[in-house]
Design a protein around this motif. Structure first.
Motif, PDB file in Angstrom:
ATOM      1  N   ILE A 117     -23.807  52.118 -38.631  1.00  0.00           N
ATOM      2  CA  ILE A 117     -24.305  51.951 -37.232  1.00  0.00           C
ATOM      3  C   ILE A 117     -25.653  51.184 -37.126  1.00  0.00           C
ATOM      4  O   ILE A 117     -25.536  50.297 -36.205  1.00  0.00           O
ATOM      5  N   SER A 118     -26.577  51.119 -37.952  1.00  0.00           N
ATOM      6  CA  SER A 118     -27.651  50.575 -37.932  1.00  0.00           C
ATOM      7  C   SER A 118     -27.301  48.813 -38.372  1.00  0.00           C
ATOM      8  O   SER A 118     -28.019  48.171 -37.671  1.00  0.00           O
ATOM      9  N   GLU A 119     -26.469  48.763 -39.331  1.00  0.00           N
ATOM     10  CA  GLU A 119     -26.143  47.523 -39.389  1.00  0.00           C
ATOM     11  C   GLU A 119     -25.259  46.678 -38.307  1.00  0.00           C
ATOM     12  O   GLU A 119     -25.461  45.544 -38.113  1.00  0.00           O
ATOM     13  N   ILE A 120     -24.320  47.383 -37.623  1.00  0.00           N
ATOM     14  CA  ILE A 120     -23.745  46.761 -36.545  1.00  0.00           C
ATOM     15  C   ILE A 120     -24.706  46.450 -35.370  1.00  0.00           C
ATOM     16  O   ILE A 120     -24.614  45.660 -34.851  1.00  0.00           O
ATOM     17  N   ILE A 121     -25.754  47.459 -35.240  1.00  0.00           N
ATOM     18  CA  ILE A 121     -26.622  47.202 -34.241  1.00  0.00           C
ATOM     19  C   ILE A 121     -27.436  45.880 -34.575  1.00  0.00           C
ATOM     20  O   ILE A 121     -27.786  44.894 -33.629  1.00  0.00           O
ATOM     21  N   ARG A 122     -27.734  45.691 -35.860  1.00  0.00           N
ATOM     22  CA  ARG A 122     -28.434  44.411 -36.319  1.00  0.00           C
ATOM     23  C   ARG A 122     -27.511  43.119 -35.959  1.00  0.00           C
ATOM     24  O   ARG A 122     -27.854  42.186 -35.630  1.00  0.00           O
ATOM     25  N   GLU A 123     -26.220  43.199 -36.474  1.00  0.00           N
ATOM     26  CA  GLU A 123     -25.264  42.151 -36.511  1.00  0.00           C
ATOM     27  C   GLU A 123     -24.410  41.989 -35.319  1.00  0.00           C
ATOM     28  O   GLU A 123     -23.941  40.763 -35.044  1.00  0.00           O
ATOM     29  N   GLY A 124     -24.355  42.910 -34.514  1.00  0.00           N
ATOM     30  CA  GLY A 124     -23.250  43.199 -33.635  1.00  0.00           C
ATOM     31  C   GLY A 124     -21.796  43.373 -34.235  1.00  0.00           C
ATOM     32  O   GLY A 124     -21.765  43.574 -35.435  1.00  0.00           O
ATOM     33  N   THR A 125     -20.994  43.076 -33.370  1.00  0.00           N
ATOM     34  CA  THR A 125     -19.739  43.523 -34.089  1.00  0.00           C
ATOM     35  C   THR A 125     -18.625  42.356 -34.201  1.00  0.00           C
ATOM     36  O   THR A 125     -17.401  42.218 -34.462  1.00  0.00           O
ATOM     37  N   LYS A 126     -19.327  41.177 -34.138  1.00  0.00           N
ATOM     38  CA  LYS A 126     -18.473  39.934 -34.520  1.00  0.00           C
ATOM     39  C   LYS A 126     -17.806  39.698 -36.018  1.00  0.00           C
ATOM     40  O   LYS A 126     -16.865  39.189 -36.091  1.00  0.00           O
ATOM     41  N   ASN A 127     -18.257  40.675 -36.675  1.00  0.00           N
ATOM     42  CA  ASN A 127     -18.037  40.606 -37.970  1.00  0.00           C
ATOM     43  C   ASN A 127     -16.927  42.004 -38.345  1.00  0.00           C
ATOM     44  O   ASN A 127     -16.660  42.173 -39.521  1.00  0.00           O
ATOM     45  N   GLY A 128     -16.939  42.650 -37.350  1.00  0.00           N
ATOM     46  CA  GLY A 128     -15.985  43.903 -37.350  1.00  0.00           C
ATOM     47  C   GLY A 128     -16.870  45.270 -36.794  1.00  0.00           C
ATOM     48  O   GLY A 128     -18.014  45.077 -36.768  1.00  0.00           O
ATOM     49  N   THR A 129     -15.948  46.115 -36.615  1.00  0.00           N
ATOM     50  CA  THR A 129     -16.825  47.270 -36.026  1.00  0.00           C
ATOM     51  C   THR A 129     -17.382  48.105 -37.342  1.00  0.00           C
ATOM     52  O   THR A 129     -17.159  47.948 -38.461  1.00  0.00           O
ATOM     53  N   ALA A 130     -18.025  49.282 -37.076  1.00  0.00           N
ATOM     54  CA  ALA A 130     -18.401  50.137 -38.145  1.00  0.00           C
ATOM     55  C   ALA A 130     -17.549  50.538 -38.973  1.00  0.00           C
ATOM     56  O   ALA A 130     -17.490  50.661 -40.193  1.00  0.00           O
ATOM     57  N   PHE A 131     -16.279  50.879 -38.278  1.00  0.00           N
ATOM     58  CA  PHE A 131     -15.253  51.387 -39.095  1.00  0.00           C
ATOM     59  C   PHE A 131     -14.514  50.465 -40.094  1.00  0.00           C
ATOM     60  O   PHE A 131     -14.437  50.551 -41.115  1.00  0.00           O
ATOM     61  N   PHE A 132     -14.649  49.053 -39.625  1.00  0.00           N
ATOM     62  CA  PHE A 132     -13.946  48.098 -40.392  1.00  0.00           C
ATOM     63  C   PHE A 132     -15.075  47.749 -41.546  1.00  0.00           C
ATOM     64  O   PHE A 132     -14.638  47.397 -42.614  1.00  0.00           O
ATOM     65  N   LYS A 133     -16.273  47.717 -41.254  1.00  0.00           N
ATOM     66  CA  LYS A 133     -17.400  47.579 -42.110  1.00  0.00           C
ATOM     67  C   LYS A 133     -17.222  48.658 -43.412  1.00  0.00           C
ATOM     68  O   LYS A 133     -17.412  48.177 -44.524  1.00  0.00           O
ATOM     69  N   HIS A 137     -10.587  47.947 -42.701  1.00  0.00           N
ATOM     70  CA  HIS A 137      -9.612  47.846 -41.591  1.00  0.00           C
ATOM     71  C   HIS A 137      -9.935  48.780 -40.605  1.00  0.00           C
ATOM     72  O   HIS A 137     -10.748  49.628 -40.704  1.00  0.00           O
ATOM     73  N   GLU A 138      -9.516  48.308 -39.453  1.00  0.00           N
ATOM     74  CA  GLU A 138      -9.742  49.168 -38.233  1.00  0.00           C
ATOM     75  C   GLU A 138      -8.837  50.397 -38.329  1.00  0.00           C
ATOM     76  O   GLU A 138      -8.057  50.787 -39.124  1.00  0.00           O
ATOM     77  N   GLN A 139      -9.515  51.230 -37.301  1.00  0.00           N
ATOM     78  CA  GLN A 139      -9.104  52.610 -37.188  1.00  0.00           C
ATOM     79  C   GLN A 139      -7.288  52.678 -37.411  1.00  0.00           C
ATOM     80  O   GLN A 139      -6.719  53.511 -38.295  1.00  0.00           O
ATOM     81  N   PHE A 140      -6.459  52.034 -36.360  1.00  0.00           N
ATOM     82  CA  PHE A 140      -5.151  52.037 -36.290  1.00  0.00           C
ATOM     83  C   PHE A 140      -4.662  51.810 -37.299  1.00  0.00           C
ATOM     84  O   PHE A 140      -3.514  52.176 -37.876  1.00  0.00           O
ATOM     85  N   GLU A 141      -5.250  50.613 -38.299  1.00  0.00           N
ATOM     86  CA  GLU A 141      -4.446  50.133 -39.202  1.00  0.00           C
ATOM     87  C   GLU A 141      -4.750  51.111 -40.576  1.00  0.00           C
ATOM     88  O   GLU A 141      -3.676  51.185 -41.148  1.00  0.00           O
ATOM     89  N   MET A 142      -5.985  51.977 -40.419  1.00  0.00           N
ATOM     90  CA  MET A 142      -5.920  52.852 -41.362  1.00  0.00           C
ATOM     91  C   MET A 142      -4.791  54.072 -41.458  1.00  0.00           C
ATOM     92  O   MET A 142      -4.655  54.395 -42.390  1.00  0.00           O
ATOM     93  N   THR A 143      -4.584  54.043 -40.024  1.00  0.00           N
ATOM     94  CA  THR A 143      -3.662  55.566 -39.983  1.00  0.00           C
ATOM     95  C   THR A 143      -2.317  55.007 -40.765  1.00  0.00           C
ATOM     96  O   THR A 143      -1.476  55.737 -41.070  1.00  0.00           O
ATOM     97  N   GLY A 144      -2.094  53.672 -40.559  1.00  0.00           N
ATOM     98  CA  GLY A 144      -0.707  53.209 -41.093  1.00  0.00           C
ATOM     99  C   GLY A 144      -0.830  53.020 -42.685  1.00  0.00           C
ATOM    100  O   GLY A 144       0.133  52.833 -43.512  1.00  0.00           O
ATOM    101  N   LEU A 145      -2.073  52.972 -43.079  1.00  0.00           N
ATOM    102  CA  LEU A 145      -2.198  52.721 -44.767  1.00  0.00           C
ATOM    103  C   LEU A 145      -2.371  53.948 -45.474  1.00  0.00           C
ATOM    104  O   LEU A 145      -2.038  54.141 -46.575  1.00  0.00           O
ATOM    105  N   ASP A 146      -2.946  55.129 -44.697  1.00  0.00           N
ATOM    106  CA  ASP A 146      -3.324  56.380 -45.296  1.00  0.00           C
ATOM    107  C   ASP A 146      -2.389  57.303 -45.006  1.00  0.00           C
ATOM    108  O   ASP A 146      -2.867  57.778 -43.722  1.00  0.00           O
ATOM    109  N   PRO A 147      -1.249  57.895 -45.487  1.00  0.00           N
ATOM    110  CA  PRO A 147      -0.612  58.950 -44.654  1.00  0.00           C
ATOM    111  C   PRO A 147      -1.145  60.187 -44.497  1.00  0.00           C
ATOM    112  O   PRO A 147      -0.966  61.003 -43.579  1.00  0.00           O
TER     113      PRO A 147
END
Length: 253
Positions: A117-133, A137-147
């Motif tokens: 979270i602190s990293e995203i506050i510094r950099e913003g989400t232009k390079n991805g959300t906290a989940f992606f960092k 992968h983003e959350q909904f992509e992750m659900t498709g990769l991890d049964p």
């Protein structure tokens, strides 16, 4: 100092509650229909070759303090643990339960992004959300990769959807009477929609979500599961049911 220490250690309540759900402590007590001693609870824990009763006692003390369980003294001086209004919401074998959501919220895949979270506050989400960092992968992509995460996510969504759908059914009673077809956008595995169709069986319903989500959905009478991307197209229906957050639901005509 006391306030800071309180915030530093408050996560232990959630972790203790998770362990209680995983061990099915509430279900054990509910099965007997009366308060049980610690030894009785330990004897009924499944797959426990060498249970640590002293550690469980410490966990139960926390749960009693948080009013998840009640505690009373028996005639022999043993502490007997019983259910409260809160503990009935962590039963595993009931429809109206929040146990799956709590297990999801405490899963490492779900929790670890918080450390970014602190990293995203510094950099913003232009390079991805906290989940992606955290996961690449983003959350909904992750659900498709991890049964396993997909299963936890779907079960968590179903349990909250069932709770919320009861209020939605009451609030939109007259509206549902006028609807012949309804599509639930982002409907998960259809838990919320099934409650609506059960109350209004004249409705032809479509449960619409990502293909890997609906692939695990059970069959419901009156519901057709359709996989797709809501940002591309949505199946036609008289009305759209969309959950815009975990607790806010909207009906659009």
């Amino acid at each position: 100092q006391v306030e800071i220490w309180r915030y530093m250690t408050c996560f232990t309540d959630s972790v203790a509650l998770k362990s209680v759900i995983e061990l099915r402590i509430a279900d054990i007590i509910d099965r007997y229909g009366k308060p049980l001693s610690l030894s009785q609870i330990v004897e009924n824990i499944d797959d426990a070759p060498s249970p640590d009763a002293s550690l469980l006692q410490r966990v139960m003390r926390v749960m009693v303090r948080r009013k998840i369980f009640s505690a009373e003294q028996s005639e022999t001086g043993e502490t007997l643990y019983g259910l409260t209004r809160a503990s009935k919401w962590i039963l595993r074998d009931t429809k109206m339960t929040l146990a799956p959501m709590l297990l999801l919220e405490n899963h490492p895949i779900h929790l670890n992004p918080a450390h970014y979270i602190s990293e995203i506050i510094r950099e913003g989400t232009k390079n991805g959300t906290a989940f992606f960092k955290c996961h690449g992968h983003e959350q909904f992509e992750m659900t498709g990769l991890d049964p396993e995460y997909n299963r936890l996510f779907n079960e968590g969504m179903v349990c909250t959807a069932r709770v919320v759908s009861k209020a939605v059914i009451t609030g939109y009673k007259d509206g549902f009477n006028q609807i012949k077809s309804l599509v639930d956008v982002g409907g998960g595995i259809g838990g919320s929609l099934s409650e609506i169709v059960r109350a209004y069986p004249h409705i032809n319903a479509i449960n619409f979500d990502l293909p890997h989500v609906v692939a695990t959905a059970p069959k419901y009478d009156g519901i057709t599961h359709v996989g797709g991307d809501m940002f591309v197209s949505i199946p036609d229906a008289d009305a759209i049911y969309m959950k815009v957050s975990k607790t806010i639901n909207t009906i659009s005509y």
